[in-house]
Scaffold this motif. Structure first.
Motif, PDB file in Angstrom:
ATOM      1  N   LYS A   1       0.905  -1.373   0.076  1.00  0.00           N
ATOM      2  CA  LYS A   1       0.028  -0.030  -0.121  1.00  0.00           C
ATOM      3  C   LYS A   1       0.717   1.131  -0.048  1.00  0.00           C
ATOM      4  N   LYS A   2       2.128   1.230   0.845  1.00  0.00           N
ATOM      5  CA  LYS A   2       2.914   2.646   0.694  1.00  0.00           C
ATOM      6  C   LYS A   2       3.455   2.701  -0.414  1.00  0.00           C
ATOM      7  N   VAL A   3       4.063   1.514  -1.350  1.00  0.00           N
ATOM      8  CA  VAL A   3       4.396   1.634  -2.552  1.00  0.00           C
ATOM      9  C   VAL A   3       3.579   2.384  -3.611  1.00  0.00           C
ATOM     10  N   LEU A   4       2.387   1.836  -3.351  1.00  0.00           N
ATOM     11  CA  LEU A   4       1.239   2.473  -4.288  1.00  0.00           C
ATOM     12  C   LEU A   4       1.188   3.804  -4.076  1.00  0.00           C
ATOM     13  N   PHE A   5       1.060   4.115  -2.854  1.00  0.00           N
ATOM     14  CA  PHE A   5       0.912   5.542  -2.372  1.00  0.00           C
ATOM     15  C   PHE A   5       1.981   6.461  -3.009  1.00  0.00           C
ATOM     16  N   TRP A   6       3.434   6.201  -2.839  1.00  0.00           N
ATOM     17  CA  TRP A   6       4.594   6.725  -3.186  1.00  0.00           C
ATOM     18  C   TRP A   6       4.228   6.870  -4.822  1.00  0.00           C
TER      19      TRP A   6
ATOM     20  N   ILE B   1      -1.528  12.188   0.593  1.00  0.00           N
ATOM     21  CA  ILE B   1      -1.904  10.758   0.497  1.00  0.00           C
ATOM     22  C   ILE B   1      -1.975   9.928   1.778  1.00  0.00           C
ATOM     23  N   PHE B   2      -0.889  10.137   2.620  1.00  0.00           N
ATOM     24  CA  PHE B   2      -0.771   9.274   3.665  1.00  0.00           C
ATOM     25  C   PHE B   2      -1.514   9.841   4.859  1.00  0.00           C
ATOM     26  N   ALA B   3      -1.737  11.141   4.989  1.00  0.00           N
ATOM     27  CA  ALA B   3      -2.486  11.871   5.848  1.00  0.00           C
ATOM     28  C   ALA B   3      -4.077  11.270   5.759  1.00  0.00           C
ATOM     29  N   LEU B   4      -4.371  11.238   4.352  1.00  0.00           N
ATOM     30  CA  LEU B   4      -5.795  10.780   4.049  1.00  0.00           C
ATOM     31  C   LEU B   4      -6.059   9.444   4.464  1.00  0.00           C
TER      32      LEU B   4
ATOM     33  N   ILE C   1      -2.194   7.370   8.061  1.00  0.00           N
ATOM     34  CA  ILE C   1      -0.854   6.698   8.104  1.00  0.00           C
ATOM     35  C   ILE C   1       0.005   7.806   8.983  1.00  0.00           C
ATOM     36  N   PRO C   2       0.592   7.450  10.316  1.00  0.00           N
ATOM     37  CA  PRO C   2       1.397   8.511  10.962  1.00  0.00           C
ATOM     38  C   PRO C   2       2.449   9.040  10.499  1.00  0.00           C
ATOM     39  N   SER C   3       3.273   8.239   9.494  1.00  0.00           N
ATOM     40  CA  SER C   3       4.319   8.727   8.738  1.00  0.00           C
ATOM     41  C   SER C   3       4.192  10.047   7.890  1.00  0.00           C
ATOM     42  N   TYR C   4       2.816  10.406   7.858  1.00  0.00           N
ATOM     43  CA  TYR C   4       2.776  11.748   7.086  1.00  0.00           C
ATOM     44  C   TYR C   4       3.314  12.911   7.772  1.00  0.00           C
ATOM     45  N   LYS C   5       3.597  12.885   8.939  1.00  0.00           N
ATOM     46  CA  LYS C   5       4.251  13.844   9.849  1.00  0.00           C
ATOM     47  C   LYS C   5       5.643  14.151   9.262  1.00  0.00           C
TER      48      LYS C   5
END
Length: 285
Positions: free
Chosen positions: A4-9, A161-164, A167-171
């Motif tokens: 999922k994270k790869v797709l987000f990137w 994308i991560f904030a939506l 996923i905490p790494s958006y910070k």
């Protein structure tokens, strides 16, 4: 989760590239495209709107078959000077002439008189092309500046994308966006501006350069989101800041940018530039 994270990137990179491509294509310094039809064949060519920092007189080249001839009609901008005519010389398939070099932020307005079989071709243009001259920017400043701004928009899109997805790494992505923006927009950006137009900063409060001001606005939005990131609504502030960044990249680059005032010899920006465009740049009839 890893997939999922790869797709987000991947999505962040795609959105970023699309925004940057749109900004580049719609900006006032991107070459202007023309299309003409002759004997059922279509031909296209571009007229430059920036000298890209090249020293000396700037060549204007049009690639068209031998049946075509052209004159280039030009004058300094913004002025009410008489229009001068340059006959374009043919070199093989290229019609060629050169516009006289101008000081940084100096502009020339020009248009083509394109002819074939002794007849003038209607290019369906009401306004002249504006070309803006700038100084040469060394690669050591320009390349890192461009790279930092590319990373800025990519990490900004990753933030939203991560904030939506909550996923905490958006910070972390938001923090890196601020770092990239500070380096690219507020350290290297002024250096590039100085080499290009002789001034380090032409945004608020010193000027009205839209490029400088929109970068400043984006930084303020991200700083607010960063300092309030631990609040219950912090995630939404991060999303809002990233949306501001996206909006910034949808504004054409160099709109309301630096322009040489022919009367005072000073470089002006923002609304003063836009007002002069209303008065000038009309093709004579």
């Amino acid at each position: 989760m890893k997939l999922k994270k790869v797709l987000f990137w991947v999505l962040a990179v795609v959105i970023s590239l699309a925004a940057m491509f749109y900004q580049r294509m719609t900006g006032p310094t991107y070459p202007k495209k023309y299309e003409v039809t002759y004997q059922n064949e279509e031909y296209s060519f571009y007229l430059p709107r920036s000298n890209n920092g090249r020293p000396g007189d700037y060549p204007v080249e049009v690639e068209l078959p031998e049946a075509f001839s052209a004159n280039l009609i030009w004058r300094l901008y913004p002025t009410e000077n008489h229009w001068d005519t340059l006959k374009m010389e043919r070199q093989g398939d290229i019609l060629l002439t050169s516009l006289p070099h101008q000081p940084p932020a100096g502009k020339i307005e020009y248009h083509l008189e394109l002819m074939t079989d002794g007849e003038l071709i209607d290019l369906h243009e009401e306004e002249s092309v504006l070309i803006r001259f700038r100084g040469d920017v060394p690669a050591w400043a320009l390349i890192p500046h461009v790279l930092m701004m590319i990373l800025t928009v990519i990490w900004s899109m990753a933030t939203i994308i991560f904030a939506l997805a909550n996923i905490p790494s958006y910070k972390k992505h938001m923090g890196l966006t601020i770092i990239f923006l500070l380096i690219g927009g507020f350290i290297l950006g002024p250096v590039v501006q100085k080499y290009s137009f002789g001034q380090f900063w032409t945004g608020w409060p010193l000027g009205e350069d839209m490029t400088d001001n929109k970068v400043l606005f984006a930084l303020i939005a991200f700083l607010i989101a960063w300092f309030l990131r631990k609040k219950s609504y912090g995630r939404w502030l991060a999303i809002g800041a990233a949306l501001v960044m996206l909006a910034v990249y949808l504004i054409p680059h160099s709109m309301g940018g630096s322009e040489l005032d022919r009367e005072t010899g000073e470089v002006v920006t923002g609304s003063l530039v836009l007002l002069t465009r209303i008065k000038h740049a009309k093709i004579p009839v």
